[in-house]
Design a protein around this motif. Structure first.
Motif, PDB file in Angstrom:
ATOM      1  N   ALA A  89     -28.220  13.812  75.840  1.00 56.55           N
ATOM      2  CA  ALA A  89     -28.211  13.788  77.018  1.00 56.55           C
ATOM      3  C   ALA A  89     -28.734  12.871  78.164  1.00 56.55           C
ATOM      4  CB  ALA A  89     -29.354  14.935  76.989  1.00 56.55           C
ATOM      5  N   ASP A  90     -29.485  11.290  77.289  1.00 55.70           N
ATOM      6  CA  ASP A  90     -29.719  10.259  78.191  1.00 55.70           C
ATOM      7  C   ASP A  90     -29.059   9.267  79.136  1.00 55.70           C
ATOM      8  OD1 ASP A  90     -32.254  11.441  78.301  1.00 55.70           O
ATOM      9  OD2 ASP A  90     -32.864   9.868  76.543  1.00 55.70           O
ATOM     10  N   ARG A  91     -27.643   9.791  77.621  1.00 54.60           N
ATOM     11  CA  ARG A  91     -26.587   8.034  78.689  1.00 54.60           C
ATOM     12  C   ARG A  91     -25.333   8.526  78.344  1.00 54.60           C
ATOM     13  NH1 ARG A  91     -28.729   5.130  73.246  1.00 54.60           N
ATOM     14  NH2 ARG A  91     -26.467   4.347  73.662  1.00 54.60           N
ATOM     15  N   ALA A  92     -25.295   9.507  77.922  1.00 52.01           N
ATOM     16  CA  ALA A  92     -23.873  10.316  78.205  1.00 52.01           C
ATOM     17  C   ALA A  92     -22.739  10.347  79.592  1.00 52.01           C
ATOM     18  CB  ALA A  92     -23.132  11.178  76.689  1.00 52.01           C
ATOM     19  N   ASP A  93     -21.716   9.873  79.755  1.00 54.01           N
ATOM     20  CA  ASP A  93     -21.104  10.241  80.916  1.00 54.01           C
ATOM     21  C   ASP A  93     -20.592  11.685  81.403  1.00 54.01           C
ATOM     22  OD1 ASP A  93     -17.969  11.044  79.929  1.00 54.01           O
ATOM     23  OD2 ASP A  93     -18.846   9.525  78.775  1.00 54.01           O
ATOM     24  N   ALA A  94     -20.307  12.142  82.017  1.00 50.99           N
ATOM     25  CA  ALA A  94     -20.211  13.776  82.859  1.00 50.99           C
ATOM     26  C   ALA A  94     -19.673  14.605  81.894  1.00 50.99           C
ATOM     27  CB  ALA A  94     -20.436  13.461  84.317  1.00 50.99           C
ATOM     28  N   GLN A  95     -18.022  13.540  81.336  1.00 48.15           N
ATOM     29  CA  GLN A  95     -17.399  14.815  81.231  1.00 48.15           C
ATOM     30  C   GLN A  95     -17.556  14.905  79.998  1.00 48.15           C
ATOM     31  OE1 GLN A  95     -13.545  12.341  81.224  1.00 48.15           O
ATOM     32  NE2 GLN A  95     -12.461  14.271  79.592  1.00 48.15           N
ATOM     33  N   SER A  96     -17.674  14.042  78.925  1.00 47.61           N
ATOM     34  CA  SER A  96     -18.706  13.900  77.844  1.00 47.61           C
ATOM     35  C   SER A  96     -19.948  14.482  77.808  1.00 47.61           C
ATOM     36  CB  SER A  96     -18.923  12.831  76.953  1.00 47.61           C
ATOM     37  OG  SER A  96     -18.287  11.146  77.019  1.00 47.61           O
ATOM     38  N   LEU A  97     -21.075  14.960  78.726  1.00 45.53           N
ATOM     39  CA  LEU A  97     -21.762  15.646  78.699  1.00 45.53           C
ATOM     40  C   LEU A  97     -21.361  17.229  78.379  1.00 45.53           C
ATOM     41  CD1 LEU A  97     -24.656  14.626  81.186  1.00 45.53           C
ATOM     42  CD2 LEU A  97     -24.561  14.446  78.879  1.00 45.53           C
ATOM     43  N   VAL A  98     -20.490  17.563  79.820  1.00 46.06           N
ATOM     44  CA  VAL A  98     -19.850  19.114  79.572  1.00 46.06           C
ATOM     45  C   VAL A  98     -19.024  19.473  78.406  1.00 46.06           C
ATOM     46  CG1 VAL A  98     -17.520  20.417  80.346  1.00 46.06           C
ATOM     47  CG2 VAL A  98     -19.211  18.816  81.802  1.00 46.06           C
ATOM     48  N   SER A  99     -18.375  18.683  77.182  1.00 51.44           N
ATOM     49  CA  SER A  99     -18.027  18.728  75.887  1.00 51.44           C
ATOM     50  C   SER A  99     -18.970  19.346  75.413  1.00 51.44           C
ATOM     51  CB  SER A  99     -16.985  17.727  75.796  1.00 51.44           C
ATOM     52  OG  SER A  99     -16.764  17.819  74.539  1.00 51.44           O
ATOM     53  N   VAL A 100     -19.713  18.042  74.746  1.00 48.58           N
ATOM     54  CA  VAL A 100     -20.869  19.088  73.930  1.00 48.58           C
ATOM     55  C   VAL A 100     -21.584  20.009  73.912  1.00 48.58           C
ATOM     56  CG1 VAL A 100     -23.571  17.696  73.355  1.00 48.58           C
ATOM     57  CG2 VAL A 100     -21.398  15.960  73.652  1.00 48.58           C
ATOM     58  N   ALA A 101     -21.939  20.109  75.788  1.00 44.33           N
ATOM     59  CA  ALA A 101     -23.012  20.949  76.173  1.00 44.33           C
ATOM     60  C   ALA A 101     -22.349  22.786  75.349  1.00 44.33           C
ATOM     61  CB  ALA A 101     -23.004  21.419  78.003  1.00 44.33           C
ATOM     62  N   ARG A 102     -20.549  22.661  75.736  1.00 44.31           N
ATOM     63  CA  ARG A 102     -19.311  24.061  75.172  1.00 44.31           C
ATOM     64  C   ARG A 102     -20.034  23.608  74.140  1.00 44.31           C
ATOM     65  NH1 ARG A 102     -15.010  22.196  80.361  1.00 44.31           N
ATOM     66  NH2 ARG A 102     -15.523  23.561  81.561  1.00 44.31           N
ATOM     67  N   SER A 103     -20.108  22.789  73.601  1.00 46.50           N
ATOM     68  CA  SER A 103     -19.976  22.929  71.923  1.00 46.50           C
ATOM     69  C   SER A 103     -21.403  23.183  71.404  1.00 46.50           C
ATOM     70  CB  SER A 103     -19.242  21.457  70.710  1.00 46.50           C
ATOM     71  OG  SER A 103     -20.305  20.790  71.127  1.00 46.50           O
ATOM     72  N   GLU A 104     -22.487  22.809  71.944  1.00 46.99           N
ATOM     73  CA  GLU A 104     -23.809  22.719  71.027  1.00 46.99           C
ATOM     74  C   GLU A 104     -24.411  24.130  71.772  1.00 46.99           C
ATOM     75  OE1 GLU A 104     -24.619  21.287  68.723  1.00 46.99           O
ATOM     76  OE2 GLU A 104     -22.813  20.376  68.928  1.00 46.99           O
ATOM     77  N   LEU A 105     -24.416  23.678  72.920  1.00 49.45           N
ATOM     78  CA  LEU A 105     -25.480  24.860  73.645  1.00 49.45           C
ATOM     79  C   LEU A 105     -25.049  26.609  72.901  1.00 49.45           C
ATOM     80  CD1 LEU A 105     -24.794  24.516  77.104  1.00 49.45           C
ATOM     81  CD2 LEU A 105     -27.685  24.026  75.698  1.00 49.45           C
ATOM     82  N   PRO A 106     -23.767  26.768  72.726  1.00 52.16           N
ATOM     83  CA  PRO A 106     -24.322  27.855  71.987  1.00 52.16           C
ATOM     84  C   PRO A 106     -24.943  27.845  70.234  1.00 52.16           C
ATOM     85  CG  PRO A 106     -21.828  27.621  72.877  1.00 52.16           C
ATOM     86  CD  PRO A 106     -22.996  26.496  73.092  1.00 52.16           C
TER      87      PRO A 106
END
Length: 137
Positions: free
Chosen positions: A24-41
């Protein structure tokens, strides 16, 4: 043996939370979107499962936090923490908290500002490149 397994499980959870905080602190925007899609659920399902276990019974007690000798009235500390972090925290004024404040107690960042910690130099997180120390300008 149960204590060892318990410690292994706790360490794995703390490390996962540390990794997500780093992302959340250091990843680029594309990585954040990818992580959010997998981790938020996964995170929302985890919260739901934990809250379901702490749902008040017909007497208004938390069945998980209550013991035979001490009844814990709802909302228990788990529900209070859920509200604080999921509801009230979103309404609170934003503070500029460093990632170090989110690490579990006892975890420390690099002792020298601007210098990467040992974990950051080993590439432990594939999506987050290690921070590089910058020379003063």
């Amino acid at each position: 043996m149960d204590q060892v397994l318990g410690q292994v499980l706790r360490n794995a959870v703390w490390e996962r939370l540390d990794m997500l905080a780093d992302l959340a602190d250091r990843a680029d925007a594309q990585s954040l979107v990818s992580v959010a899609r997998s981790e938020l659920p996964r995170l929302t399902e985890g919260w739901r499962a934990m809250l379901k276990a702490h749902e008040p019974d017909e007497r208004g007690d938390c069945p998980t936090c209550s013991t035979r000798w001490h009844r814990c009235k709802a909302p228990c500390s788990v529900w209070q923490a859920a509200h604080e972090h999921l509801v009230a925290g979103g309404l609170a004024p934003q503070q500029t908290a460093s990632a170090a404040s989110r690490l579990r107690p006892g975890r420390r960042r690099a002792a020298v500002p601007g210098q990467p910690s040992p974990a950051e130099t080993t590439g432990r997180h594939a999506l987050v490149p290690p921070r590089r120390a910058t020379a003063p300008a």
